[in-house]
Design a protein around this motif. Structure first.
Motif, PDB file in Angstrom:
ATOM      1  N   LYS A 137       1.135   9.388  -8.100  1.00  0.00           N
ATOM      2  CA  LYS A 137       1.447  10.561  -8.727  1.00  0.00           C
ATOM      3  C   LYS A 137       2.363  10.782  -9.908  1.00  0.00           C
ATOM      4  O   LYS A 137       1.800  11.028 -10.929  1.00  0.00           O
ATOM      5  CB  LYS A 137       1.714  11.914  -7.922  1.00  0.00           C
ATOM      6  N   GLU A 138       3.568  10.234  -9.800  1.00  0.00           N
ATOM      7  CA  GLU A 138       4.674  10.507 -10.887  1.00  0.00           C
ATOM      8  C   GLU A 138       5.025   9.031 -11.439  1.00  0.00           C
ATOM      9  O   GLU A 138       5.370   9.200 -12.676  1.00  0.00           O
ATOM     10  CB  GLU A 138       5.796  10.775 -10.279  1.00  0.00           C
ATOM     11  N   GLY A 139       4.370   8.078 -10.803  1.00  0.00           N
ATOM     12  CA  GLY A 139       4.739   6.534 -11.339  1.00  0.00           C
ATOM     13  C   GLY A 139       5.749   5.958 -10.869  1.00  0.00           C
ATOM     14  O   GLY A 139       5.953   4.533 -10.879  1.00  0.00           O
ATOM     15  N   TYR A 140       6.616   6.863 -10.031  1.00  0.00           N
ATOM     16  CA  TYR A 140       7.875   6.254  -9.358  1.00  0.00           C
ATOM     17  C   TYR A 140       8.149   6.974  -7.950  1.00  0.00           C
ATOM     18  O   TYR A 140       7.535   8.218  -8.004  1.00  0.00           O
ATOM     19  CB  TYR A 140       9.115   6.402 -10.233  1.00  0.00           C
ATOM     20  N   TYR A 141       8.945   6.513  -7.482  1.00  0.00           N
ATOM     21  CA  TYR A 141       9.145   7.422  -6.258  1.00  0.00           C
ATOM     22  C   TYR A 141      10.725   7.209  -5.758  1.00  0.00           C
ATOM     23  O   TYR A 141      11.223   6.120  -5.659  1.00  0.00           O
ATOM     24  CB  TYR A 141       8.234   6.827  -5.010  1.00  0.00           C
ATOM     25  N   THR A 142      11.517   8.337  -5.576  1.00  0.00           N
ATOM     26  CA  THR A 142      12.788   8.351  -5.088  1.00  0.00           C
ATOM     27  C   THR A 142      12.871   8.147  -3.662  1.00  0.00           C
ATOM     28  O   THR A 142      12.338   9.033  -2.696  1.00  0.00           O
ATOM     29  CB  THR A 142      13.383   9.648  -5.687  1.00  0.00           C
ATOM     30  N   LEU A 143      13.769   7.271  -2.965  1.00  0.00           N
ATOM     31  CA  LEU A 143      13.828   7.240  -1.372  1.00  0.00           C
ATOM     32  C   LEU A 143      15.391   6.739  -1.422  1.00  0.00           C
ATOM     33  O   LEU A 143      16.068   6.429  -2.256  1.00  0.00           O
ATOM     34  CB  LEU A 143      13.113   5.934  -1.146  1.00  0.00           C
ATOM     35  N   GLU A 151       0.740  -1.293   0.023  1.00  0.00           N
ATOM     36  CA  GLU A 151      -0.040   0.075  -0.050  1.00  0.00           C
ATOM     37  C   GLU A 151       0.835   1.248   0.030  1.00  0.00           C
ATOM     38  O   GLU A 151       0.570   2.418  -0.364  1.00  0.00           O
ATOM     39  CB  GLU A 151      -0.829   0.029   1.288  1.00  0.00           C
ATOM     40  N   LYS A 152       2.071   1.219   0.786  1.00  0.00           N
ATOM     41  CA  LYS A 152       2.945   2.454   0.879  1.00  0.00           C
ATOM     42  C   LYS A 152       3.444   2.795  -0.585  1.00  0.00           C
ATOM     43  O   LYS A 152       3.550   4.047  -0.851  1.00  0.00           O
ATOM     44  CB  LYS A 152       3.900   2.274   1.841  1.00  0.00           C
ATOM     45  N   VAL A 153       3.849   1.652  -1.291  1.00  0.00           N
ATOM     46  CA  VAL A 153       4.089   1.770  -2.538  1.00  0.00           C
ATOM     47  C   VAL A 153       3.469   2.353  -3.484  1.00  0.00           C
ATOM     48  O   VAL A 153       3.572   3.230  -4.372  1.00  0.00           O
ATOM     49  CB  VAL A 153       4.776   0.365  -3.293  1.00  0.00           C
ATOM     50  N   LYS A 154       2.132   1.972  -3.453  1.00  0.00           N
ATOM     51  CA  LYS A 154       0.928   2.389  -4.398  1.00  0.00           C
ATOM     52  C   LYS A 154       0.766   3.844  -3.936  1.00  0.00           C
ATOM     53  O   LYS A 154       0.750   4.788  -4.961  1.00  0.00           O
ATOM     54  CB  LYS A 154      -0.328   1.592  -3.933  1.00  0.00           C
ATOM     55  N   GLU A 155       0.778   4.285  -2.615  1.00  0.00           N
ATOM     56  CA  GLU A 155       0.417   5.519  -2.408  1.00  0.00           C
ATOM     57  C   GLU A 155       1.561   6.380  -2.674  1.00  0.00           C
ATOM     58  O   GLU A 155       1.304   7.650  -3.550  1.00  0.00           O
ATOM     59  CB  GLU A 155       0.485   5.552  -0.856  1.00  0.00           C
ATOM     60  N   MET A 156       2.780   6.292  -2.687  1.00  0.00           N
ATOM     61  CA  MET A 156       3.738   6.965  -3.010  1.00  0.00           C
ATOM     62  C   MET A 156       4.205   7.103  -4.669  1.00  0.00           C
ATOM     63  O   MET A 156       4.903   8.112  -5.053  1.00  0.00           O
ATOM     64  CB  MET A 156       5.260   6.588  -2.192  1.00  0.00           C
ATOM     65  N   THR A 157       3.897   6.272  -5.389  1.00  0.00           N
ATOM     66  CA  THR A 157       3.803   6.028  -6.806  1.00  0.00           C
ATOM     67  C   THR A 157       2.736   6.619  -7.373  1.00  0.00           C
ATOM     68  O   THR A 157       3.017   6.900  -8.738  1.00  0.00           O
ATOM     69  CB  THR A 157       4.436   4.818  -7.163  1.00  0.00           C
TER      70      THR A 157
END
Length: 304
Positions: free
Chosen positions: A227-233, A219-225
């Motif tokens: 908008k942009e389709g990916y998420y930098t961490l 769920e956290k991946v779904k939430e953070m990606t």
């Protein structure tokens, strides 16, 4: 004038007239054939006349789609050249870029395929009909169908789509039966000192995992990606985003030292040997050639 000559003259006029009509007919057929040598493609930017049977295509993006449909490429972007899945078919193809208009012109393309963000579109359009696509404006299967329409190979594109969907669905059912319906999968990539988790439509096998096979992401991946389709961490917080399984799109020529840290080694998916490592250069794209390979990769690694 002798009356005997009149029938002969009339006959000669009829013959000449018939020849003239025949010539006109031939010209009409040639004109129709010439008109049929192009089709109108409804692009993002409106209708555009393109070759009905393109012979010399320059692809500044989407090269894999063109290759799958068996259309000849004379120039491709440098990233396409890094994909081992394209290697054999691109061995005699030139590397080109949006900044080298002269080199593209020298290749005498009859069609150019580019991204909506490609520079010098106006200059490219003066060389050959140029069609652009916006990444992720349509889903990955529709993208293949659109390229099929552009290249006048819509039936071939649709046939592959139907077959792929059936194969991916069957694979997804088999994988979920083994790992569990609720098992979650995270897709990770590290490049140039940056680390990313990926959503459901960013290449790297994500379309297959989440869309075609119906596997779940945390769920956290779904939430953070979303908008942009990916998420930098950062690698320090990576454990918060890794599900039951971890797929790593890995560049062996990049810094992968995070895999030697205790933070990484203590992730449950890592400790449970639920990590699938793929060659990132084979996993970047979501064209049919890449998708066929990625599907086989998942079947082999999840079901072994």
């Amino acid at each position: 004038m002798s009356k005997k000559l009149i029938p002969f003259i009339l006959l000669l006029v009829l013959i000449i007239s018939a020849c003239g009509n025949k010539t006109t007919g031939t010209s009409g057929e040639e004109t129709k054939k010439e008109e049929d040598s192009t089709i109108t493609y409804e692009s993002e930017n409106g209708p555009i006349e393109v070759p009905a049977d393109p012979q010399r295509v320059v692809a500044l993006t989407n090269a894999g789609y063109v290759l799958k449909l068996g259309v000849n490429l004379v120039g491709v972007d440098s990233w396409s050249m890094t994909n081992p899945r394209y290697a054999d078919e691109l061995k005699d193809v030139e590397v080109v870029s949006e900044d080298n208009i002269e080199k593209i012109a020298e290749l005498q393309p009859d069609l150019i395929i580019a991204a909506s963000t490609t520079k010098n579109i106006d200059k490219l359009g003066k060389i050959a009909p140029t069609v652009t696509y916006t990444y992720n404006k349509v889903d990955y299967l529709t993208q293949h169908l659109e390229i099929g329409k552009l290249l006048n190979k819509e039936k071939e594109a649709q046939a592959w789509i139907d077959d792929f969907k059936a194969r991916a669905k069957a694979a997804g059912e088999a994988i979920k039966a083994k790992i569990g319906e609720d098992a979650t999968v995270t897709v990770l990539e590290s490049y140039d000192k940056s680390m990313y988790i990926l959503g459901d439509s960013w290449g790297r096998g994500t379309e297959i995992l989440y869309q075609a096979m119906g596997l779940k992401m945390p769920e956290k991946v779904k939430e953070m990606t979303e908008k942009e389709g990916y998420y930098t961490l950062s690698s320090e917080v990576l454990p918060e985003y890794v599900g039951d399984y971890l797929v790593i799109s890995k560049y062996n020529d990049q810094d992968n030292s995070y895999q030697e840290t205790d933070v990484y080694k203590n992730i449950p998916a890592v400790k449970n040997n639920h990590v699938l490592e793929a060659n990132a250069y084979e996993f970047i794209f979501n064209d049919p050639i890449s998708l066929d390979y990625q599907l086989d990769f998942f079947k082999e690694n999840f079901l072994k």
